[in-house]
Every structure is written in C-alpha cells, then in structure tokens.
Design a protein around this motif. Structure first.
Motif, PDB file in Angstrom:
ATOM      1  N   ALA A 241      94.775 -39.412 -14.432  1.00 27.73           N
ATOM      2  CA  ALA A 241      94.021 -38.948 -15.597  1.00 27.73           C
ATOM      3  C   ALA A 241      92.585 -39.453 -15.581  1.00 27.73           C
ATOM      4  CB  ALA A 241      94.721 -39.392 -16.878  1.00 27.73           C
ATOM      5  N   ASP A 242      92.284 -40.442 -14.747  1.00 33.24           N
ATOM      6  CA  ASP A 242      90.888 -40.888 -14.589  1.00 33.24           C
ATOM      7  C   ASP A 242      89.980 -39.747 -14.171  1.00 33.24           C
ATOM      8  OD1 ASP A 242      92.005 -43.350 -14.985  1.00 33.24           O
ATOM      9  OD2 ASP A 242      91.761 -44.042 -12.922  1.00 33.24           O
ATOM     10  N   ARG A 243      90.549 -38.738 -13.521  1.00 25.48           N
ATOM     11  CA  ARG A 243      89.740 -37.650 -12.974  1.00 25.48           C
ATOM     12  C   ARG A 243      89.391 -36.586 -14.008  1.00 25.48           C
ATOM     13  NH1 ARG A 243      87.597 -40.137  -9.296  1.00 25.48           N
ATOM     14  NH2 ARG A 243      86.689 -38.140  -8.695  1.00 25.48           N
ATOM     15  N   LEU A 244      89.974 -36.653 -15.206  1.00 30.51           N
ATOM     16  CA  LEU A 244      89.644 -35.678 -16.241  1.00 30.51           C
ATOM     17  C   LEU A 244      88.201 -35.857 -16.718  1.00 30.51           C
ATOM     18  CD1 LEU A 244      92.779 -35.556 -18.578  1.00 30.51           C
ATOM     19  CD2 LEU A 244      92.196 -34.047 -16.675  1.00 30.51           C
ATOM     20  N   ARG A 245      87.557 -34.742 -17.010  1.00 28.29           N
ATOM     21  CA  ARG A 245      86.184 -34.768 -17.510  1.00 28.29           C
ATOM     22  C   ARG A 245      86.100 -33.841 -18.729  1.00 28.29           C
ATOM     23  NH1 ARG A 245      86.520 -38.332 -14.652  1.00 28.29           N
ATOM     24  NH2 ARG A 245      85.358 -38.878 -12.769  1.00 28.29           N
ATOM     25  N   PRO A 246      85.145 -34.109 -19.642  1.00 30.88           N
ATOM     26  CA  PRO A 246      84.966 -33.178 -20.767  1.00 30.88           C
ATOM     27  C   PRO A 246      84.733 -31.758 -20.259  1.00 30.88           C
ATOM     28  CG  PRO A 246      83.708 -35.188 -21.134  1.00 30.88           C
ATOM     29  CD  PRO A 246      84.225 -35.269 -19.729  1.00 30.88           C
ATOM     30  N   ALA A 247      85.398 -30.800 -20.891  1.00 31.56           N
ATOM     31  CA  ALA A 247      85.314 -29.408 -20.435  1.00 31.56           C
ATOM     32  C   ALA A 247      84.581 -28.556 -21.477  1.00 31.56           C
ATOM     33  CB  ALA A 247      86.710 -28.845 -20.203  1.00 31.56           C
ATOM     34  N   VAL A 248      83.611 -27.806 -21.004  1.00 34.36           N
ATOM     35  CA  VAL A 248      82.914 -26.866 -21.879  1.00 34.36           C
ATOM     36  C   VAL A 248      83.568 -25.505 -21.670  1.00 34.36           C
ATOM     37  CG1 VAL A 248      80.681 -25.977 -22.614  1.00 34.36           C
ATOM     38  CG2 VAL A 248      80.821 -28.238 -21.555  1.00 34.36           C
ATOM     39  N   ALA A 249      84.791 -25.405 -22.121  1.00 39.33           N
ATOM     40  CA  ALA A 249      85.560 -24.171 -21.954  1.00 39.33           C
ATOM     41  C   ALA A 249      85.452 -23.327 -23.226  1.00 39.33           C
ATOM     42  CB  ALA A 249      87.016 -24.505 -21.659  1.00 39.33           C
ATOM     43  N   HIS A 250      85.914 -22.107 -23.152  1.00 35.19           N
ATOM     44  CA  HIS A 250      85.930 -21.234 -24.325  1.00 35.19           C
ATOM     45  C   HIS A 250      86.772 -21.888 -25.414  1.00 35.19           C
ATOM     46  CE1 HIS A 250      86.624 -17.740 -26.876  1.00 35.19           C
ATOM     47  NE2 HIS A 250      85.625 -17.128 -26.229  1.00 35.19           N
ATOM     48  N   GLU A 251      86.329 -21.790 -26.636  1.00 37.88           N
ATOM     49  CA  GLU A 251      87.037 -22.458 -27.727  1.00 37.88           C
ATOM     50  C   GLU A 251      88.465 -21.952 -27.870  1.00 37.88           C
ATOM     51  OE1 GLU A 251      85.486 -19.652 -31.449  1.00 37.88           O
ATOM     52  OE2 GLU A 251      84.689 -21.688 -31.203  1.00 37.88           O
ATOM     53  N   ALA A 252      88.700 -20.714 -27.474  1.00 34.68           N
ATOM     54  CA  ALA A 252      90.058 -20.183 -27.555  1.00 34.68           C
ATOM     55  C   ALA A 252      91.006 -20.869 -26.582  1.00 34.68           C
ATOM     56  CB  ALA A 252      90.043 -18.677 -27.285  1.00 34.68           C
ATOM     57  N   ASP A 253      90.450 -21.471 -25.502  1.00 28.29           N
ATOM     58  CA  ASP A 253      91.288 -22.172 -24.534  1.00 28.29           C
ATOM     59  C   ASP A 253      91.828 -23.482 -25.104  1.00 28.29           C
ATOM     60  OD1 ASP A 253      90.878 -20.205 -22.639  1.00 28.29           O
ATOM     61  OD2 ASP A 253      89.118 -21.210 -21.785  1.00 28.29           O
ATOM     62  N   GLY A 254      91.066 -24.101 -26.004  1.00 27.70           N
ATOM     63  CA  GLY A 254      91.504 -25.354 -26.607  1.00 27.70           C
ATOM     64  C   GLY A 254      91.686 -26.465 -25.596  1.00 27.70           C
ATOM     65  N   ILE A 255      90.783 -26.559 -24.611  1.00 28.89           N
ATOM     66  CA  ILE A 255      90.881 -27.556 -23.544  1.00 28.89           C
ATOM     67  C   ILE A 255      89.739 -28.557 -23.693  1.00 28.89           C
ATOM     68  CG2 ILE A 255      90.860 -27.956 -21.059  1.00 28.89           C
ATOM     69  CD1 ILE A 255      91.982 -25.156 -20.685  1.00 28.89           C
ATOM     70  N   PRO A 256      90.005 -29.745 -24.249  1.00 26.09           N
ATOM     71  CA  PRO A 256      88.929 -30.720 -24.440  1.00 26.09           C
ATOM     72  C   PRO A 256      88.504 -31.417 -23.152  1.00 26.09           C
ATOM     73  CG  PRO A 256      91.007 -31.585 -25.274  1.00 26.09           C
ATOM     74  CD  PRO A 256      91.266 -30.164 -24.872  1.00 26.09           C
ATOM     75  N   ARG A 257      89.460 -31.691 -22.265  1.00 29.53           N
ATOM     76  CA  ARG A 257      89.155 -32.344 -20.982  1.00 29.53           C
ATOM     77  C   ARG A 257      89.969 -31.669 -19.886  1.00 29.53           C
ATOM     78  NH1 ARG A 257      89.951 -38.713 -21.503  1.00 29.53           N
ATOM     79  NH2 ARG A 257      91.349 -38.183 -23.239  1.00 29.53           N
ATOM     80  N   ALA A 258      89.394 -31.630 -18.685  1.00 34.42           N
ATOM     81  CA  ALA A 258      90.089 -30.947 -17.594  1.00 34.42           C
ATOM     82  C   ALA A 258      89.639 -31.505 -16.258  1.00 34.42           C
ATOM     83  CB  ALA A 258      89.820 -29.446 -17.640  1.00 34.42           C
TER      84      ALA A 258
END
Length: 523
Positions: A241-258
């Motif tokens: 999980a150290d590799r997760l980064r904040p994601a600027v994804a579409h709000e409909a995706d609901g993905i805060p980090r990826a």
C-alpha cells in the motif's frame, strides 16, 4: 488426441463431485477428463504413476519469494547462541571482499537466541569500516552499526542500534534498491525450492514497499524472471500500500488513491498477475511488535501499530474503494480490531461482497472477533509452521488464557471463515506437507499441544492448501481441484496423507510436480 494421460494413480481431486480417480487426461495444459472419460482416448504420452497419490498442486497463499532467494545467498547467524560466535560471523563477512563503507548483510538474527538484542557498539567492534545490517528473522526489525545510525534521519527511534518496523524501513531505504537482475535470480532460486515441495502457485506477500519491498520497480523483476524462464510456478503479486498515490480520477469512480494507471487486483494472466493490496497494521510476535489489546506476558508493552490508527484505517478504506482485494497484515488482536473496524466502514461506503478481503496471519484472534470475521466474509491466511517452530515462545508470551487463540484452525471453520494455509517463507519452514501435519497436530517443538481444540482433520488441512488457497487468490475457476477444465497443476506424492499417521505426513516424498500439464525443468 490427449497430450498426456496419467494412469495407475490415486487422484485425490478435492472435488466432491468426483473425489477419487485413477486416470486423468491432459490437453494443452488443462485437465480434460477423469477415469472412463479419458481411458479410451489416444494420447501422445501415457504415464504410469505406479500407484502414487496425486493431489492438486499446493498453493502457498503468503510467501516472500525475493526475500527467500536473497536470504539463501546471505551469510547467516541462525542458531548461534553465544555473542562471540555471532560477532565472529559478522567479522568474517565484513573482512570479505568489499570496499570501506560498503554494506554487509547478515541474516538469521533472533534476539531470543542470545537472550537480548545485539547492539550497535558490539557490531562496531567487527565492522571493518563497513555498514552492517543484521536482519531479524521475522523481517520486522534489524540491528545496525554506528555507520548506519549516523546516516539515519533525525528522530528515527532505535534501541542501541535495534530498529523496529518503520524505523527499520528508514535503514532499508539507505541501501535499496536491488537490481532487477539480482531480484530475478533470487526469485528463481526461491521458486525452485517451492516447486520441489509440491507448490505450483503462490502469492508473493508484498512488493515495492518500505518494509519488505526490494525495489520501486520490483514487479519488473518478476516479469524478467518469467521472460528468462526462471519462474516455474504461478505467482500472484501483492502490492504494498506504500505505492498508492492520490488519484485525480473522475468523481464517479470514487477512487481517492490508486496505483499508477489505476492498476489493481486481477491484472495479468494465469502465470503472473497482480493480487491483493498489502497493508501492514502491526509487526510480529517474534520481534514483540504485534499489536495486542493487553501487554505481552512478562513485558510492560503491548506491541505497536505501524502507523496512526486513523491513517491505517484510511488506507484500508481507500484500497477497498479503489477496487482492490485487500490483504491486511494483522497478527495481534488489537491490529485485527483495527482491520475489522476499517473493513466494516469500507463495506458500508461501497458494498463489494465479492472482494474476498483477507487477514494475513490472524495470529491472535479473541473469541468475540470470530463472528465479525465471518460476517465480513474475510479469509484467515494462517501459517501453521509458526506453531511448531515458535509455539513454545509464543505461548509463553501470550500466557495461559490467550495461548489457545494462537493461529486458530477449528474455530475459523466452525464460524464459516475460510481457513487458508501458507508459510510466510522464509520466516518459517515452507513445506506444505509439514504444515498440513502441524495444522492437524498443533504441537510445538517441545511437544506441547497449543490450543488442542483448534486442530483440524487431514482433509480440512489439505483443503486449506488447495481449494481455500485458490479461493483466497481468486483462482478457483482454474486451480485448487483436479476438475475437467482447470489447469493441470498436480503434485505426485509417495504416499497418501489421508492414510498415513499424521505424524508422518511431513515426511511424505514429493515425487514430481506438474505445472500446466508439464514437469518444469526444476520439478
């Protein structure tokens, strides 16, 4: 025409629809039929197994391949109980080829053998001007000399050179990464060891992270191992999980980090794929860093969490929202509480009944935690060999009340919690057959039976290393049973684990191993 027909064997299929067979047909790497469905079909090769017992290839659902392979080529102090003997090994390694200031790696450290921790000052006396890094057997701590301490950022906590958990990560960061070539070679060595013990598929328990990762491009090392024919078995990679980064994804995706590009569980093929997101919530019992709800017996502390509880919970929730299967390292019961709270929150935010989240280790589970595990549908991925090799120590530091809760078996099954077998290799012995024996016996090295009511049957232990392992890795459509249509991964044994005395299961010979219907060059 069949590619091969295996005959004159006792196939224990682990499939209740056809539990035992005498013939098995293989075509293009898959099982195409059993018994009369294949006996009359022509085959390029007919293999007489001369009455051997055959099972689905064993699945080790939690192993560290790169670490295992690197350790195999690292100087070790394992088994040494005198300080002078330990320092003599370190001195010889430091005097070996290497320039001043270069690193000396030592494996096999366990403070219990000495009765206390090594110190930086002691290592300084034999360092020969080099940086010394002595890795704890658990992987959750290390001892370094003053040359390393001097390079650490201000504020990194240590006890006379002993660094635990995140502090150890600061020391590791000074000397990483390994090259992809080094890692591919190490992965290959470890994979060949697994194959010889009947393992045909495994889940690598954390790449790319601070604690157990070896390179920020570690996934590429596994690809390289495969391309260079160094990887004879199937591998699923847990990503730290150290590799997760904040994601600027579409709000409909609901993905805060990826992970970059949104990569997540399921990417890859049946030989090499991305598995669960590995999240460390606490340490280990051997290093006394597993997070308990009350102190260790005879000690004044109760272990530690890897980070602020809210931060750990947020990572669990974010991983769930991003679509990952989660493999949450939680050994102590306090860490399990944190994991269960966060998983419940995550499922309330976005219901994913098929996520198959996992608790890795589940080393100390209180009775009140069992129904919560069952309600959440998580698997318990346990390491039976810990009871044999470390059980006496673990029982002592847990005390009389808690010792029966260690690395449970029967209670998980009785509550409908998938019981999944694994090794945590190289922390403990990796043989599935020995682990199956230990799941049944639950005897420590001294012969003490730990939690006698937690013992399982041989059939249930076999299930943990085949069917349940496949389920935990989302492989149930292709692995885990000898069923037509599934991949032809098999282990041929010299005896039937169901028919011998349980005390003899670990000694059964692994005669050969098939992966995709073929015997790999190292099988």
């Amino acid at each position: 025409m069949l590619c091969a027909r295996l005959t004159n064997a006792r196939f224990l299929t682990m499939d209740p629809a056809h539990p035992v067979a005498h013939d098995l047909g293989i075509w293009r790497g898959r099982i195409v039929g059993l018994d009369e469905a294949v006996t009359s079909l022509p085959a390029r090769e007919v293999v007489d197994l001369q009455g051997a017992t055959v099972l689905p290839g064993f699945i080790d659902a939690h192993v560290h391949l790169a670490w295992t392979g690197l350790k195999q080529n690292t100087v070790s102090i394992a088994g040494r109980t005198r300080l002078d003997d330990v320092l003599a090994v370190v001195a010889a390694a430091a005097a070996d080829e290497g320039t001043p200031g270069s690193w000396v790696d030592i494996a096999g450290y366990d403070q219990r053998a000495l009765g206390r921790h090594l110190t930086a000052a002691e290592l300084d006396t034999v360092s020969n001007g080099r940086k010394v890094y002595v890795l704890h057997e658990s992987g959750h701590g290390c001892v370094v000399n003053s040359a390393v301490l001097d390079l650490l950022p201000d504020g990194v906590p240590h006890e006379n050179g002993f660094l635990a958990e995140g502090a150890m990560g600061a020391a590791r960061a000074l000397r990483l990464p390994y090259s992809q070539h080094e890692l591919a070679e190490a992965i290959g060595r470890a994979a060949r060891t697994c194959l010889a013990e009947g393992i045909t598929a495994c889940a690598e328990a954390g790449i790319g992270g601070i604690l157990f990762g070896h390179s920020p491009v570690e996934l590429g090392a596994y690809q390289r191992a495969r391309e260079e024919d160094l990887l004879p078995l199937r591998v699923q990679l847990m990503v730290s999980a150290d590799r997760l980064r904040p994601a600027v994804a579409h709000e409909a995706d609901g993905i805060p980090r990826a992970l970059d590009l949104g990569l997540r569980t399921g990417f890859g093929d049946d030989r090499l794929s991305v598995g669960a997101l590995k999240i460390y919530t606490d340490g280990g019992m051997m290093a006394r860093t597993a997070a308990l709800s009350s102190p260790y017996e005879g000690l004044s502390h109760a272990g530690q969490l890897q980070d602020d509880p809210d931060a750990l919970a947020a990572t669990i929730v974010d991983g769930h929202l991003a679509g990952w299967q989660l493999a949450v390292h939680a050994i102590g019961d306090r860490a399990v509480d944190l994991a269960l709270d966060a998983l419940e929150r995550a499922q309330r935010l976005r219901l994913r009944p098929g996520a198959r989240h996992r608790i890795e280790h589940a080393g100390l589970i209180r009775p009140d935690q069992l129904p919560r595990l069952a309600r959440l549908g998580v698997s318990a991925v346990v390491q039976p060999s810990f009871l044999r090799f470390y059980g006496d120590d673990y029982a002592a530091i847990m005390g009389e009340e808690r010792a029966p809760w260690l690395y449970r078996g029967r209670a998980f099954l009785d509550h409908g919690i998938p019981l999944v077998g694994s090794s945590d290799r190289p922390v403990a012995d990796g043989s599935p057959l020995r682990a199956i024996q230990f799941m049944v016996e639950r005897a420590s090295g001294s012969g003490r039976v730990i939690g006698p009511h937690e013992g399982v049957t041989v059939d249930e232990a076999l299930h943990a290393y085949t069917v349940a392992g496949a389920y935990a890795c989302h492989w149930e459509d292709t692995l885990g049973t000898l069923t037509p249509g599934k991949l032809a991964d098999l282990v041929v044994l010299g005896d039937d684990p169901r028919r011998v005395d349980p005390s003899r299961i670990g000694d059964i010979e692994v005669a050969r191993t098939y992966v995709g219907g073929r015997i790999p060059a190292d099988g």
